[in-house]
Write a protein that holds these residues in place. Structure first.
Motif, PDB file in Angstrom:
ATOM      1  N   LYS D 283       0.829  -1.200   0.000  1.00  0.00           N
ATOM      2  CA  LYS D 283       0.000   0.000   0.000  1.00  0.00           C
ATOM      3  C   LYS D 283       0.872   1.262   0.000  1.00  0.00           C
ATOM      4  O   LYS D 283       2.030   1.224   0.407  1.00  0.00           O
ATOM      5  N   PRO D 284       0.292   2.403  -0.409  1.00  0.00           N
ATOM      6  CA  PRO D 284       1.036   3.668  -0.331  1.00  0.00           C
ATOM      7  C   PRO D 284       1.633   3.856   1.065  1.00  0.00           C
ATOM      8  O   PRO D 284       0.995   3.519   2.068  1.00  0.00           O
ATOM      9  N   GLY D 285       2.827   4.358   1.104  1.00  0.00           N
ATOM     10  CA  GLY D 285       3.486   4.599   2.386  1.00  0.00           C
ATOM     11  C   GLY D 285       4.269   3.400   2.899  1.00  0.00           C
ATOM     12  O   GLY D 285       4.900   3.486   3.941  1.00  0.00           O
ATOM     13  N   HIS D 286       4.225   2.291   2.155  1.00  0.00           N
ATOM     14  CA  HIS D 286       4.984   1.106   2.548  1.00  0.00           C
ATOM     15  C   HIS D 286       6.056   0.889   1.489  1.00  0.00           C
ATOM     16  O   HIS D 286       5.785   0.321   0.427  1.00  0.00           O
ATOM     17  N   PRO D 287       7.286   1.303   1.780  1.00  0.00           N
ATOM     18  CA  PRO D 287       8.322   1.380   0.739  1.00  0.00           C
ATOM     19  C   PRO D 287       8.650   0.048   0.077  1.00  0.00           C
ATOM     20  O   PRO D 287       8.639  -0.997   0.721  1.00  0.00           O
TER      21      PRO D 287
END
Lengths: 342, 342, 342, 342
Positions: D283-287
């Motif tokens: 998900k966004p924010g999980h590099p």
């Protein structure tokens, strides 16, 4: 979370010379169709829509719980009582009382809580530098976990915004991460003042939690966890100031640790941005990501198991975090400072 | 501070087409030798070791106070009662009661408090964007003022660490800046929880202050001011999260404002770092510094004066900040949440 | 530029205990109205629309040239021949031949070129660290001066885009800054390959200049100066890599220097961001800006004068930069590598 | 590299719903012990110390080449002539002549070059924004690939510093990445000036390469690739300036793209740091990290294959990069600008 855990089981043997062979036997969940697809993708041999099957089958040694928070205790306690090893997603429990029962039940079996961020190489280096005395006596601890999805009206509400399923809002979801890291890096918290707030009308869990804390080592701290920090998808950051230096970390830049060495020569004193790589994954300068924290956590658990040791955070560690969350909840109601119970 | 103010009087006419001519008439202080040297350097016509001379002389229209905090009230009240305009360094007073008397005394004269950071162009742009509705309803306000000199044993203790002279430690020195900016940008604070701490043995003022706050507009906030944030010489930073965006500022990068526009197209949403220049100083891309905040504040005061208007923050504004500091002090003693008095 | 210089004359006595008293006697320019206004604002006693008056008057000791580039040589040579000290804006001249004549003419008088960026405290610290051997033998030098105003159709064209007035485009305007700093920090350049480009139709000066360079010390370098770097108002940055470390600077963050110490312990190796303050202006953590580089340069010139020494960069230093610009111009025409003449 | 490729084959089916089932049949290499261990870890069915086995066996459809550069041509040509699909590590070849033969040989089979950085989500977004016209006509392209290991005397020399094995030094190793990205984002390069340098005594390959370039679209560019940029482990960065904006990327922060929109309102113009996630991973924010570029590249190849299309960069694309490298080598010898051959 099922995906992050499945990936860990698949990838750990590729990057670590593990002491055990892993066999992904049974995938449990509520929706058969999802289970079938996930099992096919990630190579789980069987599926079940009843988690009790995992607990009762004799060919299963380890139960890994990634279910909604309210299911952590029943599954973990049943699994532990059946003699299975138990790995549980964070937060350990939905209440301190529930957490205490889980600790009790799991006394005889290897157990572990998936506070995966301890396994970020930069966070591990941070802990090592503190232990080496690089920042000396600590004055301040400051941590924020900032997300924005609470403000997104297009996002479907899932179990994370339901008290019945999650037990709490950001307390268990985000603040628990901050507290686990804080206890690991800076030791026990003795006293808490908190402010909890729900922005969304009609929601029965906390959307934001602000805390002030006194640590047993004499330092003071602040914590903020929220789903309404518009501008940040997932910013988990902390800074620690001690008499000899400062350490700073931010999940958005998870391959880096920042260190201000107060012992440096006066005209060279600054904040150093240190690239931190793991020896297990790729060479320095080749970034790792979110999933590697789970892979490394699983490997650590297995190596500890082979040595007959506990891998941290155990359920008992997770319960320490739970007691801080409990104090935060009590303080918010009392509108006053409260001690953390032990 | 005397230097920063003197510089403002010298420089304002160079960058602004002021409505008045300035005449730096009398420099007051305790040490004659220092006074002589400063007056010679900065072009003050006369000196005096008795501030009462400034108040009683008829050829003086405006008294500017940069003395230790405990002298603010006596000088300001005497000057105002003598009909002088009064400019006073922050914090306005050493207590809410004292501040109230200053406001009362200065009712009939133009007055101003030197919260210079309001005049940073980036902070002024921040205020303008909020007023334009760019971030909408506010959820979170977060501000920190971090210094490290408290931990420097080689630094001589001055009046800032003496309760008799300063009234408080970081409350008046650093937190007051954060609160003034917060009230200006986000409106009144209704309720406070605080934790004050003194790290240095034997010191009678607060070295660190942590606050949780509820704002009248429904947003919640946290504040931290400390002299023990090793790693930062002078980091004054804030972030504001609203339903439509986020604004972020840091004094260390004072020529920039950061803005996350939640209304941007999904795949372009990010945090924009905006260079902000003042039309009065140098061209875009040519940084201004600390002193320009004082120059611009003085110019604003003089322009407002010529229009018969008040320049903000006035003493009354400064007292609003004082009432928040008062609540912070009370909350710390009560170890409980307290309302901000009005 | 007249404003930046005027400010330096006004401010230098405030921050430095100068060995001379300054008397701003005569302001010369083309437009009487502008001159009157500027003289009134900045305190110049007299004005003249003929620069020759400054050269011929006996009550003038020093001539400071901030006129368009094409006037540098005639004014400087006349002033020097009249026995005046000469301070000249950069670039020294519009051609190497012209520069040589200026150097010759100014042999008997104190002279100085306003490459103001040498006086940024962070750049001065950079030079000191190199001299201390902190980065050892140099491998790479990389510098860029990036502006965007060339792309702004609303901007009125001034003398800077006219070959008759400026002699060149970014070569003299921006690249000269990069080269002066490079020669100061890394020694002579022996060989150049360049590419010059004009984006604007009909313009007769270079809008962008790219260079590859070999330094006499065996290191290699690249330079880029442009008015078409959309996104940057005024980014003047460099990095130097040596066998023992790296130093990095960016004018956008002019209060900081970055240093990577290759001799640091392996797990602490990173890039340190060092705040650099000047002892003459404000305390650490209180940023200085663009104008302070001129103030400090003037002070340095005056202190050197009082000691009977040259302040750098002198005209001779400026001519070294001019010879590199000359090589850049020749290489672009030849589409081949050329030596820098000496 | 074998590890990065093996990981891609294992992970692609987990994150993409692939149109094919993958069967990792035969792992070839020089050292039997290493092969056995790698095959066991990553699940390759068989091993061989002779790559010809992969080419001649009828049960093998695709040959993936991660051998030293000098082996690319012989293996690829043999595999293609045997009708196998061929995936080849970068650089495609050790010379333009060799590359031309590879392109010719692979005409009838699906082929691909592992320029993995095209698959970074932020770089893909960059390409999309350019195609949407977000930066308009391009003025400047600037790219640097900076590593430091050349300066590490403790590092054992491998095949990458041997001309016999690698064909070149940074030209093929690092510059090739920069050029592939540049051609993809900004189109063909017509003319090159270069400077190559070897810092290590006795080494027969280039340690550093500096280039100036003219692109067919009228923009100009600079490139730098080096193993002596002490301070950077692996910094691959570029910036592109067009009339409507700027785009900037840095591998050290690979989950972000920076965009300056010149069309933004004047007072909001800044550089926006945009987090860019892949829909396929987390998900966004999980590099995500380095390895995901290989996983995504493999998936793209397989999806294209299923549609009967070529996946880019093909051998023909790789040869375009090779011709730029060839021009760089020729220019360095000629010490003059040379055209890129086509």
């Amino acid at each position: 979370m099922g995906r992050a855990h499945s990936n860990a089981y698949r990838q750990a043997p590729h990057f670590f010379d593990l002491p055990y062979e892993l066999d992904c036997r049974l995938l449990c969940g509520r929706n058969r169709e999802t289970l079938e697809k996930t099992a096919a993708t990630w190579g789980w041999s069987e599926i079940s829509t009843d988690w009790r099957e995992a607990v009762t089958r004799r060919d299963i040694d380890l139960v890994d719980i990634a279910a909604p928070n309210a299911l952590h205790a029943p599954i973990a306690i049943a699994a532990a009582e059946a003699g299975k090893m138990v790995l549980c997603e964070k937060p350990l429990a939905t209440s301190a009382e529930e957490g205490a029962r889980m600790v009790e039940a799991a006394r005889a079996v290897p157990n572990f809580v998936w506070f995966n961020y301890r396994r970020i190489p930069a966070v591990a280096l941070c802990r090592q530098l503190i232990e080496e005395g690089r920042i000396g006596r600590v004055f301040h601890y400051r941590a924020t976990y900032l997300q924005e999805w609470g403000n997104d009206p297009s996002r479907p509400l899932g179990w994370k915004t339901s008290r019945a399923d999650a037990g709490s809002g950001v307390l268990g979801d985000l603040l628990s991460h901050l507290v686990d890291t804080a206890l690991w890096l800076n030791g026990p918290i003795s006293e808490i003042s908190s402010l909890l707030h729900t922005f969304a009308p009609g929601r029965d869990v906390d959307d934001a939690a602000l805390l002030l804390a006194r640590f047993a080592n004499g330092s003071i701290g602040s914590f903020e966890a929220t789903r309404y920090a518009v501008g940040y998808a997932n910013r988990n950051a902390f800074a620690i100031h001690g008499e000899r230096g400062m350490l700073r970390f931010n999940l958005e830049e998870m391959n880096w640790l920042e260190f201000a060495d107060a012992a440096a020569p006066r005209n060279l004193r600054g904040i150093s941005r240190i690239p931190v790589a793991s020896p297990h994954f790729w060479k320095p300068g080749h970034p790792i990501g979110y999933e590697h924290t789970f892979i490394a956590a699983l490997a650590d658990f297995l190596f500890a198991l082979s040595r007959g040791e506990a891998a941290h955070p155990t359920f008992a560690d997770g319960q320490q975090t739970g007691l801080v969350l409990d104090a935060a909840a009590r303080s918010a109601v009392a509108r006053a400072s409260v001690p953390v119970l032990t």
